[in-house]
Design an enzyme around this catalytic site. Structure first.
Site, PDB file in Angstrom:
ATOM      1  N   GLU A 133      -8.363  13.406   3.559  1.00  0.00           N
ATOM      2  CA  GLU A 133      -7.524  12.423   4.235  1.00  0.00           C
ATOM      3  C   GLU A 133      -6.209  13.081   4.635  1.00  0.00           C
ATOM      4  OE1 GLU A 133      -5.609   7.943   3.726  1.00  0.00           O
ATOM      5  OE2 GLU A 133      -6.088   9.101   1.930  1.00  0.00           O
TER       6      GLU A 133
ATOM      7  N   ASP B 163       1.502   8.747  12.672  1.00  0.00           N
ATOM      8  CA  ASP B 163       2.642   8.550  13.561  1.00  0.00           C
ATOM      9  C   ASP B 163       2.160   8.643  15.010  1.00  0.00           C
ATOM     10  OD1 ASP B 163       5.036   8.723  15.045  1.00  0.00           O
ATOM     11  OD2 ASP B 163       6.064   9.752  13.405  1.00  0.00           O
TER      12      ASP B 163
ATOM     13  N   THR C 123      -6.104   0.729   4.135  1.00  0.00           N
ATOM     14  CA  THR C 123      -4.922   1.438   3.672  1.00  0.00           C
ATOM     15  C   THR C 123      -3.790   0.435   3.472  1.00  0.00           C
ATOM     16  OG1 THR C 123      -3.892   1.820   5.834  1.00  0.00           O
ATOM     17  CG2 THR C 123      -5.658   3.347   5.173  1.00  0.00           C
ATOM     18  N   GLU C 124      -2.671   0.931   2.928  1.00  0.00           N
ATOM     19  CA  GLU C 124      -1.507   0.055   2.772  1.00  0.00           C
ATOM     20  C   GLU C 124      -1.035  -0.464   4.129  1.00  0.00           C
ATOM     21  OE1 GLU C 124      -0.116   3.777   1.151  1.00  0.00           O
ATOM     22  OE2 GLU C 124      -2.230   3.264   0.943  1.00  0.00           O
ATOM     23  N   TYR C 125      -0.959   0.432   5.116  1.00  0.00           N
ATOM     24  CA  TYR C 125      -0.511   0.040   6.449  1.00  0.00           C
ATOM     25  C   TYR C 125      -1.477  -0.940   7.097  1.00  0.00           C
ATOM     26  CZ  TYR C 125       3.281   3.477   6.684  1.00  0.00           C
ATOM     27  OH  TYR C 125       4.436   4.169   6.464  1.00  0.00           O
TER      28      TYR C 125
END
Length: 216
Positions: A48, A122, A195-197
């Site tokens: 990852e 990003d 995921t957290e995002y």
């Protein structure tokens, strides 16, 4: 947003030295080409790129104990959260690296990786920064060298502009695209690991884009 420095992490991270490579003891040539040996078994290697606080890699490692997982994160202050989650679950099939993704060739040998995951990277929205995007063809060329023949890249993002750019890069590189989704959560897939995002963005009603890319 720039993270506030946490000086205590530099010492605390060493509580996880059995599976974490911190910034003062980074992975490098000594590990390159030896990850099977380091894990102590022959198994597929999934990597990852941008592990963050570790929700994704922790869940993946639990679901697939037959796979070796490596999580790479540049920010040590962030990676320590992932280390805590791996320790709590006593996962033996995970290694975490504080490392710059731009130097992957220093820690992986050609054909050593079976799968890369790029989750909510990003987007670098300005055109002049396109080469910094982890799905730019310059990165794809590196992934191709490090992946086994037929290896995969799994990509997720909430940023539609980045997703469209990435799809075009994949096509220009002649890569095989499949399982493309512009609204992943509408499919209610039981195999999706968030995921957290992803939890944050989907909770705000943002659509999640996902695809898989095969490298011949």
């Amino acid at each position: 947003m720039r993270l506030r420095r946490k000086p205590w992490v530099d010492e605390a991270i060493h509580a996880y030295d059995d599976f974490v490579y911190p910034k003062d003891r980074p992975a490098g040539e000594a590990e390159r080409g030896r990850w099977q040996e380091i894990f102590g078994r022959e198994a597929p290697l999934f990597v990852e790129l941008g592990t963050g606080k570790g929700d994704f890699i922790r869940q993946m490692a639990e679901r697939a104990p037959e796979v070796n997982f490596i999580g790479i994160e540049k920010q040590q202050d962030v990676l320590i959260a992932a280390a805590k989650k791996v320790r709590e679950k006593e996962l033996k099939n995970v290694r975490l690296l504080v490392f710059d993704i731009a130097q992957l060739e220093k820690i992986f040998a050609p054909g050593e990786v079976d799968r890369f995951f790029v989750n909510f990277c990003d987007p670098w929205p300005k055109a002049r920064h396109a080469k910094r995007r982890l799905t730019h063809r310059s990165f794809l060329t590196r992934y191709k060298e490090l992946l086994v023949p037929g290896g995969k890249l799994v990509f997720k993002t909430d940023n539609r502009a980045l997703f469209d750019f990435s799809l075009e890069e994949f096509r220009e590189m002649g890569l095989s695209l499949h399982d493309v989704s512009y609204d992943l959560h509408s499919e209610a897939r039981p195999d999706n690991v968030m995921t957290e995002y992803e939890k944050k963005f989907s909770g705000k009603g943002e659509k999640i884009n996902r695809c898989e890319v095969t490298f011949a």
